[in-house]
Scaffold this active site. Structure first.
Site, short mmCIF file in Angstrom:
data_model
loop_
_atom_site.label_atom_id
_atom_site.label_comp_id
_atom_site.label_asym_id
_atom_site.label_seq_id
_atom_site.Cartn_x
_atom_site.Cartn_y
_atom_site.Cartn_z
N ASN A 1 -7.21 0.66 -1.75
CA ASN A 1 -7.47 -0.11 -0.53
C ASN A 1 -8.47 0.64 0.34
OD1 ASN A 1 -7.47 -1.59 1.79
ND2 ASN A 1 -5.31 -1.31 2.27
N CYS B 1 -8.40 -1.52 4.89
CA CYS B 1 -7.41 -1.99 5.86
C CYS B 1 -7.98 -1.94 7.28
CB CYS B 1 -6.14 -1.14 5.83
SG CYS B 1 -4.95 -1.74 7.06
N LYS C 1 -10.63 -2.31 -3.59
CA LYS C 1 -10.46 -3.47 -2.71
C LYS C 1 -11.42 -3.36 -1.53
CE LYS C 1 -6.94 -6.38 -0.62
NZ LYS C 1 -5.50 -6.63 -0.57
N VAL D 1 -10.97 -10.74 -0.76
CA VAL D 1 -11.22 -9.93 0.41
C VAL D 1 -9.90 -9.43 0.99
CG1 VAL D 1 -13.32 -11.16 1.02
CG2 VAL D 1 -11.15 -11.98 1.95
N GLY E 1 -1.64 -14.03 -1.17
CA GLY E 1 -0.96 -13.21 -0.18
C GLY E 1 -0.15 -14.04 0.81
N GLY F 1 -5.10 -16.05 5.26
CA GLY F 1 -4.65 -17.43 5.11
C GLY F 1 -5.81 -18.41 4.98
N GLY G 1 0.83 -1.20 0.00
CA GLY G 1 0.00 0.00 0.00
C GLY G 1 0.87 1.25 0.00
N THR H 1 -8.28 -8.53 4.88
CA THR H 1 -8.26 -9.41 6.06
C THR H 1 -9.48 -9.17 6.97
OG1 THR H 1 -6.88 -7.77 7.15
CG2 THR H 1 -5.76 -9.60 6.07
C1 LIG Z 1 1.38 -8.93 6.20
C2 LIG Z 1 0.24 -8.46 5.33
C3 LIG Z 1 0.25 -7.16 4.85
C4 LIG Z 1 -0.80 -6.70 4.04
N1 LIG Z 1 -0.77 -5.41 3.55
C5 LIG Z 1 -1.75 -4.99 2.71
C6 LIG Z 1 -1.69 -3.68 2.13
O1 LIG Z 1 -0.75 -2.91 2.34
N2 LIG Z 1 -2.73 -3.30 1.32
C7 LIG Z 1 -3.79 -4.14 1.03
O2 LIG Z 1 -4.69 -3.77 0.28
N3 LIG Z 1 -3.84 -5.40 1.56
C8 LIG Z 1 -2.86 -5.82 2.38
N4 LIG Z 1 -2.91 -7.11 2.91
C9 LIG Z 1 -4.06 -7.99 2.58
C10 LIG Z 1 -3.72 -8.98 1.46
O3 LIG Z 1 -3.37 -8.33 0.27
C11 LIG Z 1 -4.93 -9.94 1.22
O4 LIG Z 1 -6.04 -9.16 0.88
C12 LIG Z 1 -5.29 -10.79 2.42
O5 LIG Z 1 -4.16 -11.15 3.16
C13 LIG Z 1 -6.07 -12.06 2.06
O6 LIG Z 1 -5.34 -12.90 1.19
P1 LIG Z 1 -4.40 -14.13 1.72
O7 LIG Z 1 -5.23 -14.97 2.66
O8 LIG Z 1 -3.96 -14.85 0.49
O9 LIG Z 1 -3.26 -13.49 2.45
C14 LIG Z 1 -1.87 -7.58 3.73
C15 LIG Z 1 -1.86 -8.89 4.21
C16 LIG Z 1 -0.82 -9.35 4.99
C17 LIG Z 1 -0.84 -10.78 5.49
#
Ligand SMILES: Cc1cc2nc3c(=O)[nH]c(=O)nc-3n(C[C@H](O)[C@H](O)[C@H](O)COP(=O)(O)O)c2cc1C
Length: 319
Positions: free
Chosen positions: A143, A146, A181, A207, A281, A233, A61, A209
């Site tokens: 985004n 968050c 997002k 989605v 992610g 996850g 981001g 988190t």
């Molecule tokens: C450590 C971490 C940092 C993240 N930073 C951002 C971010 O800066 N901007 C954003 O839109 N999503 C961010 N996310 C969300 C991920 O892009 C993703 O939407 C979310 O983790 C679900 O996917 P996953 O289960 O494959 O991780 C972050 C996720 C994690 C785990």
């Protein structure tokens, strides 16, 4: 729209299944994309995997000014995922353009999605205006979701009127297509997707988190310094797939689905639920080559099943 993202095919038709997908006029070599916040600024991964084999990567981001993020501990493992409260630490949009974009632009075939956030609508506009002048970026991902900052972020993503205002204002000044997002921390994500689409979003991604809390029973303290954090996850995958399905019923713009994708079959689930592309992610934390492996696995999955075009999977759920 700038000329570099008007997608006269960067990717010639390959032998075997056609893995190309198109998001708002931008063609990707594969539907598998590295998700924001888990893939740095892309260049950190260039010696680890073949960046031209993945569909695109989403930057960390980017904000108007550099941000240090939240205090530690800010990442913990859970039984089937992780909780993070990084707090959107990043180098700021100006440094990204000056220090990272020159190298990113040298990587052939790599599609770049710049992830944007702000604490106010004006912040988001300032970031996008800075990016508009930088060549080599294909799409923006706004985004609005968050869960780990006190202002902005999820505040936009959980209030339909604010979300509509934010999307309208940012889309008006974006020279590239805008993916919005969405936050999963809402009652009706379909309604939020409709608000984003009506305000001009070119695509939606979901989605982000899920707001969560882990407590250490011995110390009775939160395990994350920020108290709450975002759960990602495998634990969230079935909820995320359900949400993609709901959004696919609500809007007709492309959907980028994510949440707990670890393997090719997970990506297929999201596509059958209605996603045009997927993002990976948390899996990159366990295996930095996960995005490439999932892209390769998806090609194999299609080959074995004689599926001529991966895009045929989108919305293929049989009820
Ligand atoms: C450590 C971490 C940092 C993240 N930073 C951002 C971010 O800066 N901007 C954003 O839109 N999503 C961010 N996310 C969300 C991920 O892009 C993703 O939407 C979310 O983790 C679900 O996917 P996953 O289960 O494959 O991780 C972050 C996720 C994690 C785990």
């Amino acid at each position: 729209m700038s000329s570099e993202n008007e997608s006269a095919s960067k990717h010639p038709a390959p032998k075997g299944p056609d893995m190309r997908v198109t998001i708002a006029g931008v063609e990707l070599a594969s539907p598998v994309i590295a998700a924001s916040g888990t893939f740095g600024y892309g260049v950190e991964f260039e010696d680890i995997l073949s960046l031209d084999r993945i569909g695109a990567f989403v930057t960390k981001g980017l904000s108007r000014e550099p941000m240090a993020g939240n205090p530690s501990p800010r990442i913990i493992e859970t039984s089937s995922g992780m909780i993070n409260a990084i707090g959107l630490q990043n180098m700021g949009v100006k440094a990204f353009i000056e220090q990272k974009m020159p190298r990113i632009r040298e990587i052939p075939g790599l599609r770049v999605i710049a992830n944007v956030f702000g604490f106010t609508i004006e912040d988001c506009i300032a970031v996008i205006e800075a990016l508009n002048d930088a060549p080599g970026i294909d799409l923006y991902e706004l985004n609005a979701s968050c869960p780990n900052t006190a202002h902005g972020g999820m505040v936009f993503g959980t209030d339909p009127a604010l979300l509509g205002e934010l999307v309208k204002a940012t889309r008006a000044i974006s020279t590239r297509p805008l993916i919005v997002k969405l936050s999963p921390n809402v009652t009706s994500i379909g309604e939020m997707a409709r608000v984003a689409a009506d305000a001009g979003a070119d695509a939606v991604s979901l989605v982000n988190t899920f707001l969560s809390l882990a407590i250490d029973p011995e110390t009775r303290r939160p395990r994350i310094a920020n108290v709450t954090g975002g759960l990602s996850g495998p634990a969230i995958k079935p909820i995320a797939v359900r949400m993609v399905y709901e959004v696919s019923k609500a809007v007709s713009i492309p959907i980028l689905g994510m949440g707990g994708i670890l393997k090719a079959e997970d990506a297929v689930e999201f596509m059958l639920a209605g996603a045009t592309a997927v993002q990976v992610g948390t899996a990159s934390y366990a295996d930095p080559r996960a995005v490439e492996n999932i892209a390769t696995g998806l090609r194999r999955w299609c080959t074995v099943r004689d599926i001529p075009r991966v895009s045929d999977l989108t919305g293929g759920l049989i009820l």
